[in-house]
Design an enzyme around this catalytic site. Structure first.
Site, PDB file in Angstrom:
ATOM      1  N   HIS A   4       8.110 -20.967 -19.957  1.00 41.75           N
ATOM      2  CA  HIS A   4       8.577 -21.795 -21.078  1.00 41.75           C
ATOM      3  C   HIS A   4       8.595 -23.264 -20.676  1.00 41.75           C
ATOM      4  O   HIS A   4       8.318 -23.605 -19.533  1.00 41.75           O
ATOM      5  CB  HIS A   4       9.943 -21.328 -21.588  1.00 41.75           C
ATOM      6  CG  HIS A   4      11.061 -21.441 -20.590  1.00 41.75           C
ATOM      7  ND1 HIS A   4      11.185 -20.600 -19.517  1.00 41.75           N
ATOM      8  CD2 HIS A   4      12.095 -22.307 -20.506  1.00 41.75           C
ATOM      9  CE1 HIS A   4      12.264 -20.926 -18.818  1.00 41.75           C
ATOM     10  NE2 HIS A   4      12.826 -21.967 -19.388  1.00 41.75           N
ATOM     11  N   HIS A  51      10.876 -25.652 -20.228  1.00 44.34           N
ATOM     12  CA  HIS A  51      11.889 -26.388 -19.461  1.00 44.34           C
ATOM     13  C   HIS A  51      11.308 -26.903 -18.148  1.00 44.34           C
ATOM     14  O   HIS A  51      10.523 -26.212 -17.495  1.00 44.34           O
ATOM     15  CB  HIS A  51      13.088 -25.481 -19.174  1.00 44.34           C
ATOM     16  CG  HIS A  51      14.010 -25.355 -20.349  1.00 44.34           C
ATOM     17  ND1 HIS A  51      14.882 -24.312 -20.498  1.00 44.34           N
ATOM     18  CD2 HIS A  51      14.182 -26.153 -21.417  1.00 44.34           C
ATOM     19  CE1 HIS A  51      15.565 -24.469 -21.616  1.00 44.34           C
ATOM     20  NE2 HIS A  51      15.145 -25.584 -22.195  1.00 44.34           N
ATOM     21  N   HIS A 100      10.869 -25.124 -14.951  1.00 40.25           N
ATOM     22  CA  HIS A 100       9.842 -24.076 -14.949  1.00 40.25           C
ATOM     23  C   HIS A 100       8.420 -24.634 -15.053  1.00 40.25           C
ATOM     24  O   HIS A 100       7.474 -23.942 -14.738  1.00 40.25           O
ATOM     25  CB  HIS A 100      10.097 -23.075 -16.084  1.00 40.25           C
ATOM     26  CG  HIS A 100      11.326 -22.260 -15.857  1.00 40.25           C
ATOM     27  ND1 HIS A 100      11.288 -20.963 -15.396  1.00 40.25           N
ATOM     28  CD2 HIS A 100      12.637 -22.579 -15.957  1.00 40.25           C
ATOM     29  CE1 HIS A 100      12.521 -20.513 -15.254  1.00 40.25           C
ATOM     30  NE2 HIS A 100      13.350 -21.480 -15.588  1.00 40.25           N
ATOM     31  N   HIS A 139      15.548 -17.512 -25.670  1.00 40.21           N
ATOM     32  CA  HIS A 139      15.840 -18.666 -24.799  1.00 40.21           C
ATOM     33  C   HIS A 139      15.482 -20.019 -25.423  1.00 40.21           C
ATOM     34  O   HIS A 139      16.378 -20.798 -25.734  1.00 40.21           O
ATOM     35  CB  HIS A 139      15.160 -18.490 -23.441  1.00 40.21           C
ATOM     36  CG  HIS A 139      15.560 -19.540 -22.450  1.00 40.21           C
ATOM     37  ND1 HIS A 139      16.845 -19.661 -22.004  1.00 40.21           N
ATOM     38  CD2 HIS A 139      14.843 -20.522 -21.853  1.00 40.21           C
ATOM     39  CE1 HIS A 139      16.916 -20.686 -21.164  1.00 40.21           C
ATOM     40  NE2 HIS A 139      15.713 -21.226 -21.056  1.00 40.21           N
ATOM     41  N   ASP A 199      13.180 -17.294 -18.206  1.00 38.04           N
ATOM     42  CA  ASP A 199      14.550 -17.281 -18.724  1.00 38.04           C
ATOM     43  C   ASP A 199      14.520 -16.538 -20.044  1.00 38.04           C
ATOM     44  O   ASP A 199      13.612 -16.736 -20.842  1.00 38.04           O
ATOM     45  CB  ASP A 199      15.047 -18.717 -18.944  1.00 38.04           C
ATOM     46  CG  ASP A 199      15.314 -19.412 -17.612  1.00 38.04           C
ATOM     47  OD1 ASP A 199      15.285 -18.728 -16.578  1.00 38.04           O
ATOM     48  OD2 ASP A 199      15.545 -20.639 -17.618  1.00 38.04           O
ATOM     49  N   GLU A 224      15.420 -13.165 -14.179  1.00 36.04           N
ATOM     50  CA  GLU A 224      16.341 -14.257 -13.857  1.00 36.04           C
ATOM     51  C   GLU A 224      17.747 -13.692 -13.917  1.00 36.04           C
ATOM     52  O   GLU A 224      17.989 -12.687 -14.599  1.00 36.04           O
ATOM     53  CB  GLU A 224      16.187 -15.391 -14.870  1.00 36.04           C
ATOM     54  CG  GLU A 224      16.607 -15.012 -16.283  1.00 36.04           C
ATOM     55  CD  GLU A 224      17.595 -15.988 -16.901  1.00 36.04           C
ATOM     56  OE1 GLU A 224      18.179 -16.789 -16.169  1.00 36.04           O
ATOM     57  OE2 GLU A 224      17.804 -15.925 -18.123  1.00 36.04           O
ATOM     58  N   HIS A 230      17.231 -16.520  -8.970  1.00 33.10           N
ATOM     59  CA  HIS A 230      18.100 -17.515  -9.622  1.00 33.10           C
ATOM     60  C   HIS A 230      19.578 -17.234  -9.455  1.00 33.10           C
ATOM     61  O   HIS A 230      20.350 -17.652 -10.279  1.00 33.10           O
ATOM     62  CB  HIS A 230      17.874 -17.517 -11.148  1.00 33.10           C
ATOM     63  CG  HIS A 230      16.948 -18.569 -11.615  1.00 33.10           C
ATOM     64  ND1 HIS A 230      17.082 -19.183 -12.819  1.00 33.10           N
ATOM     65  CD2 HIS A 230      15.878 -19.098 -11.055  1.00 33.10           C
ATOM     66  CE1 HIS A 230      16.105 -20.031 -12.988  1.00 33.10           C
ATOM     67  NE2 HIS A 230      15.359 -19.998 -11.919  1.00 33.10           N
TER      68      HIS A 230
END
EC number: 3.1.27.-
Lengths: 598, 835
Positions: A66, A68, A71, A155, A176, A201, A412
């Site tokens: 994704h 973010h 990431h 997410h 995530d 995660e 994580h």
């Protein structure tokens, strides 16, 4: 095997980057950056992947879960500065939104002095051109053996879990994810794909949090109270993700309560962001999709674009401004203007790295040193509200139940805190659960069932001798296994010879047996002949004119021992077909000859 | 250390050592260590410890904790190592046996926490930091610590194992270089004690039957020979050479893959590369015995080496060219083959085997192509590459590209296998096109240029071409077009060139209409690149302008994708150079009209909702201005003024920054055109005319409305703008008030003007917090006011203020200590929640 660079312990955030080697293929899962550093520690140290040799040759593909930055933040660095030239996969919304966030972060970063080794706008674009966008549930063939498939992860918009499959071995990487639907996104879902390994995660695996509804109610109450008493509310955000969720929240609340105070969204990013939310409406949750027909949730009535002059306007207002950590740009400028008034409020909806103003006010500091040694006294209220959507322990268990993996690997999280969850997973699902430290390689053994094609000729031959196929009774079948271009075939030896253009060779086993016999060689041979004739009544034992004996394909010759004339050496040789008889015969001879009758 | 920091430090230490406090975020601890590293580097004396007893107390209290948190323990180990890097501090800490207790047998390495990778990592890093002097060496070697390091070489954490390996290298160097009294020689191997332990370990591991031990030692040796070029390394080598050689010659241990790297590092060391005989013999046999995949990196490394003996060089080149040779051979008719390699040196069986297998073919080719590209780019400047048969190499690359797109299906068995394996193989296509682009810089390939363009055009035309491959094909085409132009100068092959250009533009037309934005964008970038390289060529300009490309490019100014719009802006901006800015521009239809284009770009600048196109417009305007394409001074002034009016309110600070750059260039040009000196101390023709022109230039600037934007930018929330604006204003101020000129104009200026400028100065002091800018009453278009502003406002002070890094607070150690302290006592953890 799985190798994680990972972030540090505690509340550390960043650098999600995992290398998975599966059936000879190497796949990098996410390529995140750590926002807490300004030097090369912000990116994963890719030299650990391969000491010598190019990354492009080593890696088969990169998958981004994704948008973010923890990431995908290192992706332009990896592809344009380290020099990875191979394919990169992500979903369509991620491909669209990723460059906005990267650009946003680049602008903030280069604005500061002393920033080197950072990617440029052109690099972000060149990197995005290498990206192949995928649809949900579409099986993408990376090469002939490697395939990947994306599943919905909740997410954030476009977040996906990925299944990576080579032959019959597979891994699922969750990125995530969120197992409960929220205001604008649905819950993660995966089919019962039974992967060999599920990499999940576990950010919130050990955290007990208020329900999201409670947090939202709390947020609205605080904003409302501030606006009611004539104060201003500053919400520092990054352009996408959290911002949209909060916008929907405020928009509906304003509508319901018929509030008049203006809401602004700064820097013009909102249009583009909202544009993507409209474009990718299918990725949002059902409720938004349904209401879309009557009204687009992302066409806000109350939220207007912000102009910097508005900050000095009297009266209440709510402003969303970037960047989210109050470390530069517009959000910091507004903060400085409003900080001195206790009627105002700043709401921090996300993580702030050490050193930023956001981090300082969240840890309770109220006298901040600004540039030029000025001290800024913070009288405004400071609130932290986390709205992030991660799966908690219950959600993780739920996903494991859905996917039914054979092994689970948690990333994580802090090992000590996670021990409980690990035990629970192992007990409930009877699978191994791993929690590797950063830099540790975890190796998981699989028992792949390898499909083999059987030639029709061979099958026919087997049925001809009366062995009809039966599902319940596995049969032993003899043939020649041909491995070619990663496929296996079982064929008859004759066919194999023909296909491969080879000539047949006879393999003979030979063995020397020593016998104590002082007689002449031909006499010993005669004794052996008589002995065998007596024992092997059903076989044809022959004494040939050259002095050797044959029994089927077995050949026996006798010579005198070079040093000891009293010992005779029998040379016995036989073919593979007569292996059993040959062994029997040798052991028989080794016992010695019966006493001579003559 | 500042006083403030030394006051905060004891509290920070106490907080960190307090097991009841929640662990600090790792980033804070890392930054704290950075700070100590800096402190000890500049001041290695013992004062740091004496003046801050809290540091020693912190270590002591951590040692006393029954169950410290792994992250704080790891921090303590690393901190102790950093502090003990100087011998004095080491002794100071050892007074209380702190280092023995931390790094010795009874320390963490014997506790349950050792299982935690972060603790092991802290231990290795701590030891590594202090490994600067003999006492540290002795502490480790005599305290049994060295065995721990040997074990850690095989640690499950890659971070720990590689740190351990590097640590052993540094310990060995330290030991030999500080503990030997006489130089180590081959005859008398009198290694100091610690070095001896390490060397014995290396030798034992190499002789062991464990593959992992052998690998660890080879890795260690590779690091050693790579970082230490002292003569003693040869002595060490002589002891182990036989063993290493046996790894190469016998297949009993799978260590070959590491040998290439080891030998390469050695070849780069003067100790070995100057030696005669045995070392190079070993290298040669490595090139022969290692598989092509293993030998490739060694070969390319050797070819870059200046001192590589000729026979080794030929051998290395053979390794690299062998796959290319096989390709050529497989694709040629038996009689027409003129190979890359002399048949006497080539032994193609292994390579042919690899090429005919599906699993190894593409990777071998990609690796070899990447190595060739690396080699060619290294020697790009020299324009020639010794021993390289350029034309044949080019032919082999073209063959690969044709095999990959199905344009070639040779009859030979290997040829047909290759065409089956390589068809549509993007990986190989990408790598081959990279080499092709590099080859354009070498001389000697020119005879093939015609057929080369056939290959490239096939890629540009084919709908099957993957976007990344297409981009590389564009890049290669551009480079070869430049080469083609150079050639047609000398050969007058005009017609041929014209045909190629026509074909290229036809294909470009199609690509500009692609549904895929990546393709449209790469096509526009290709167009811009071509214009940049070839704009002075008549036939290029003719072909381009007579094609549909300019029209299609203009259409893309309205593309839905902002990246494409931005590239279209850049391309249109460059098209303008050849369409109507150049003096010899051909007359074309009225659709290419300077005013139209400028108006279109201006419109994009004011209306495009996204930053990239607007940024592209401002960059093009800057380029136009710098190339003198904006007309006479008067016209240019109006142009700049229009642009500034648009960009000063832009939401994107990079667009605003572009506006400032435009102003800077404009000021520069104005001074030039008026014949004024660039710098105040340059000679002037006549004082009177100069003064008239000075005032003329000031009037031009005022009319162009530069000052309002410049002063406003000083208060911009994006600091870069303030800095740039201030620099420009300072330059102007120095220009209008050369050194020694009185700046006080109060006598001659009206009171209201003086008042308004004083007010402006006050506003500027507030910086980005200023409200209601511009200040009432300041007339930014009045030369008199602006002259006064430039003379009286203290721009130097402002400049210093703006130049303070915007993150100087963020980076300061004091802020870090405050942040750590502030988190103490926060009960509720803010969950890690990131964007």
């Amino acid at each position: 095997s799985v190798f994680c660079w990972g972030a540090g312990a505690g509340q550390d955030v960043g650098r999600s980057c995992i290398l998975v080697s599966i059936a000879g293929k190497n796949v990098m899962l996410d390529c995140g950056m750590h926002m807490g550093y300004n030097d090369d520690r912000r990116f994963p140290d890719f030299s650990y992947i391969t000491q010598n040799g190019r990354l492009t040759d080593f890696l088969d593909c990169v998958i981004i879960s994704h948008f973010h930055l923890d990431h995908c933040g290192a992706l332009p660095y990896f592809s344009e500065m380290v020099g990875y030239d191979g394919p990169i996969y992500m979903t369509h919304p991620t491909k669209a939104i990723c460059p906005i966030l990267l650009e946003d972060y680049r602008k903030i970063t280069v604005d500061k002095k002393g920033e080197i080794n950072f990617f440029t706008s052109q690099m972000i674009k060149d990197c995005m051109k290498k990206v192949v966008a995928v649809h949900l549930h579409q099986t993408v063939q990376v090469d002939e053996e490697l395939e990947i498939k994306a599943y919905y992860a909740g997410h954030v918009l476009g977040a996906a879990m990925f299944q990576i499959k080579v032959g019959c071995e597979s891994v699922v990487y969750t990125g995530d994810y969120n197992m409960t639907p929220d205001r604008h996104l649905g819950a993660a879902w995966i089919d019962k794909c039974r992967p060999d390994l599920l990499i999940s995660e576990s950010t919130y695996a050990t955290t007990i949090r208020d329900s999201k509804r409670c947090r939202e109610r709390d947020f609205l109450k605080k904003v409302h109270e501030t606006v009611e008493r004539g104060g201003k509310v500053l919400i520092p955000v990054f352009a996408l993700g959290r911002a949209q969720e909060l916008c929907i929240l405020l928009e509906t609340f304003w509508e319901r309560m018929n509030l008049k105070a203006p809401i602004y969204f700064s820097t013009g990013l909102t249009e583009k962001a909202n544009h993507y939310y409209k474009l990718f409406i299918t990725w949002t949750n059902q409720k938004i999709r349904k209401t879309f027909v009557q009204r687009n949730m992302f066409e806000f009535k109350h939220i207007k674009a912000f102009d910097r002059a508005f900050a000095d306007n009297p009266g209440p207002m709510v402003v969303f401004a970037t960047p989210g950590m109050l470390h530069a740009g517009q959000s910091l400028q507004i903060f400085k203007k409003w900080a001195g008034n206790e009627k105002n409020m700043v709401i921090m909806p996300g993580y702030c790295v050490q050193g930023t103003v956001g981090h300082k006010i969240l840890s309770g500091q109220r006298k901040l040193e600004m540039e030029g040694r000025q001290i800024l006294e913070v009288k405004m209220q400071v609130e932290y509200m986390s709205f992030s959507a991660h799966a908690d322990a219950k959600g993780i268990m739920q996903l494991i139940r859905q996917a039914e993996p054979r092994n689970v690997l948690l990333v994580h999280g802090e090992a000590k805190k996670m021990e409980f969850l690990k035990q629970k997973i192992e007990q409930e699902f009877h699978v191994n659960c791993y929690m590797p430290a950063n830099g540790e390689t975890t190796t998981i053994f699989t028992n792949p069932s390898i499909p083999v094609d059987i030639s029709l000729g061979l099958l026919k031959r087997e049925t001809a001798i009366g062995l009809l196929p039966d599902v319940k009774k596995p049969q032993l079948m003899h043939g020649t296994l041909i491995m070619k271009d990663n496929s296996f075939r079982l064929v008859s030896p004759e066919q194999a010879l023909k296909e491969l253009g080879l000539a047949e060779h006879q393999l003979r086993f030979t063995c020397r047996v020593h016998i104590q016999d002082p007689r002449k060689e031909h006499e010993t041979v005669l004794r052996v002949y008589n002995h065998l004739k007596g024992v092997l009544k059903d076989y044809s034992v022959q004494h040939l004119p050259d002095g050797s004996i044959t029994v089927e394909s077995i050949l026996i010759q006798a010579t005198a021992h070079s040093e000891d004339q009293g010992t005779k050496v029998l040379l016995v040789s036989w073919t593979y077909q007569d292996e059993e008889l040959g062994s029997y015969l040798t052991s028989l001879l080794k016992k010695g000859l019966p006493p001579s009758t003559s | 250390m500042t006083r403030e920091c030394s006051l905060l430090l004891p509290r920070v230490c106490a907080a960190l050592a307090d097991p009841r406090q929640p662990g600090s975020d790792d980033t804070c601890l890392e930054k704290l260590l950075d700070w100590f590293r800096l402190l000890t580097k500049f001041d290695p004396g013992v004062e740091l410890l004496q003046n801050n007893p809290c540091l020693t107390e912190f270590i002591t209290s951590m040692l006393a904790l029954p169950e410290p948190s792994p992250s704080i323990l790891s921090f303590t180990l690393r901190l102790a190592g950093i502090l003990a890097a100087s011998e004095n501090c080491f002794q100071h800490l050892q007074q209380e046996q702190l280092l023995v207790r931390l790094f010795g047998r009874d320390g963490p390495l014997n506790s349950a926490l050792w299982k935690d990778a972060s603790v092991r990592s802290g231990w290795v890093n701590g030891v590594h930091s202090m490994m600067r002097h003999q006492p540290a060496l002795h502490l480790l070697c005599h305290g049994g610590g060295i065995d721990v390091i040997f074990t850690l070489q095989g640690d499950s954490s890659l971070f720990v194992s590689s740190a351990a390996s590097q640590l052993l290298v540094d310990m060995l160097i330290l030991s030999v270089e500080t503990e030997t009294t006489k130089p180590v020689s081959t005859k008398d191997c009198d290694w100091p004690a610690c070095a001896q332990m390490i060397i014995k370990h290396i030798e034992d591991s190499l002789q062991s039957s464990s593959a992992s031990h052998i690998e660890q030692s080879l890795k260690l040796l590779t690091n050693l020979f790579g970082s230490c070029r002292a003569p003693w390394t040869e002595v060490l080598w002589l002891n182990i050479a036989k063993q290493i050689e046996s790894f190469l010659m016998e297949d009993t241990v799978q260590a070959q893959h590491m040998l290439a790297d080891l030998l390469l590092r050695m070849a780069w060391s003067p100790v070995f590369c100057d030696s005669e005989g045995s070392f190079w013999t070993l290298v040669t046999s490595a090139l022969e015995r290692l598989t092509p995949v293993q030998a490739g990196p060694l070969a390319v490394g050797l070819l870059k080496l200046y001192k590589c003996p000729q026979d080794v060089r030929i051998q290395a080149l053979t390794v690299l060219l062998q796959p290319m040779d096989c390709i050529l051979r497989a694709a040629s008719q038996p009689l027409e083959y003129t190979g890359l390699l002399d048949e006497s040196v080539s032994d193609p069986i292994t390579v042919e085997g690899l090429l005919s297998s599906k699993s190894s073919c593409a990777s071998l080719l990609c690796q070899t192509l990447a190595q060739l590209e690396e080699l060619l780019s290294t020697f790009r400047e020299e324009k020639t590459f010794r021993d390289l048969p350029c034309a044949s190499l080019l032919r082999s690359i073209m063959t690969i590209l044709q095999l990959c797109n199905g344009f070639l299906s040779p009859a030979s068995p290997l040829g047909s296998t290759l065409s089956r394996i390589l068809i549509n193989c993007f990986r190989v296509q990408r790598s081959a096109l990279d080499v092709l682009a590099e080859l354009s810089d070498l001389r000697g390939c020119d005879t093939l240029i015609g057929s080369l363009f056939d290959v490239l055009l096939a890629y540009l035309e084919s709908p099957n071409t993957n976007p990344t491959v297409l981009k590389k094909a564009f890049q290669a085409t551009c480079k070869w077009l430049v080469r083609l132009q150079e050639l047609s100068y000398s050969n007058s092959q005009w017609q041929h060139t014209e045909k190629i250009l026509k074909d290229v533009f036809l294909v470009l037309q199609k690509r500009l209409c692609s549904p895929c934005w990546e393709v449209r964008d790469s096509s526009l970038e290709f167009l811009t690149d071509m214009i940049k390289c070839l704009s002075d060529q008549d036939e290029f300009r003719q072909s381009l302008l007579s094609s549909e490309v300019p029209r299609l490019t203009e259409n893309l100014l309205e593309d839905p994708e902002s990246y494409v719009r931005a590239s279209a802006v850049t391309a249109v901006g460059h098209l303008a150079f050849i369409a109507y800015f150049a003096p010899e521009s051909p007359v074309t239809g009225n659709q290419y009209n300077k005013e139209n284009t400028a108006a279109k770009l201006q419109e994009i600048l004011s209306t495009d909702p996204e930053g990239f196109p607007r940024r592209a417009v401002i960059s093009i305007f800057i380029e136009w201005l710098s190339q003198g394409c904006t007309g006479q001074l008067e016209d240019t002034g109006q142009f700049v003024s229009r642009v500034i009016q648009t960009v000063q309110h832009d939401l994107d600070w990079e667009v605003r920054l572009g506006g400032l750059e435009l102003i800077q260039d404009f000021c520069h040009q104005t001074f030039c055109q008026l014949g004024l000196p660039q710098r105040p101390d340059d000679p002037v023709s006549s004082a009177v005319t100069s003064s008239i022109r000075e005032s003329e230039s000031l009037q031009i600037f005022c009319r162009a409305k530069l000052f309002s934007f410049l002063f406003r930018s000083l208060c911009d929330c994006d600091k870069t703008l303030g800095q740039r604006a201030c620099r420009i204003l300072l330059d102007l101020s120095n220009h209008f008030y050369p050194l020694g000129t009185p700046r006080d104009l109060d006598e001659t200026v009206d009171l209201p003007v003086r008042h308004s400028i004083a007010c402006l100065q006050r506003t500027l002091r507030q910086g980005s917090l200023a409200q209601n800018f511009p200040t009432d009453g300041v007339d930014f278009e009045d030369p008199e006011s602006m002259m006064l502003a430039l003379g009286t406002i203290d721009l130097i002070e402002l400049y210093d203020e703006l130049n303070k890094s915007s993150d100087h607070v963020e980076k300061s150690p004091q802020s870090l200590l405050q942040d750590i302290l502030a988190t103490v006592g926060t009960v509720e953890e803010n969950e890690a929640d990131c964007y």
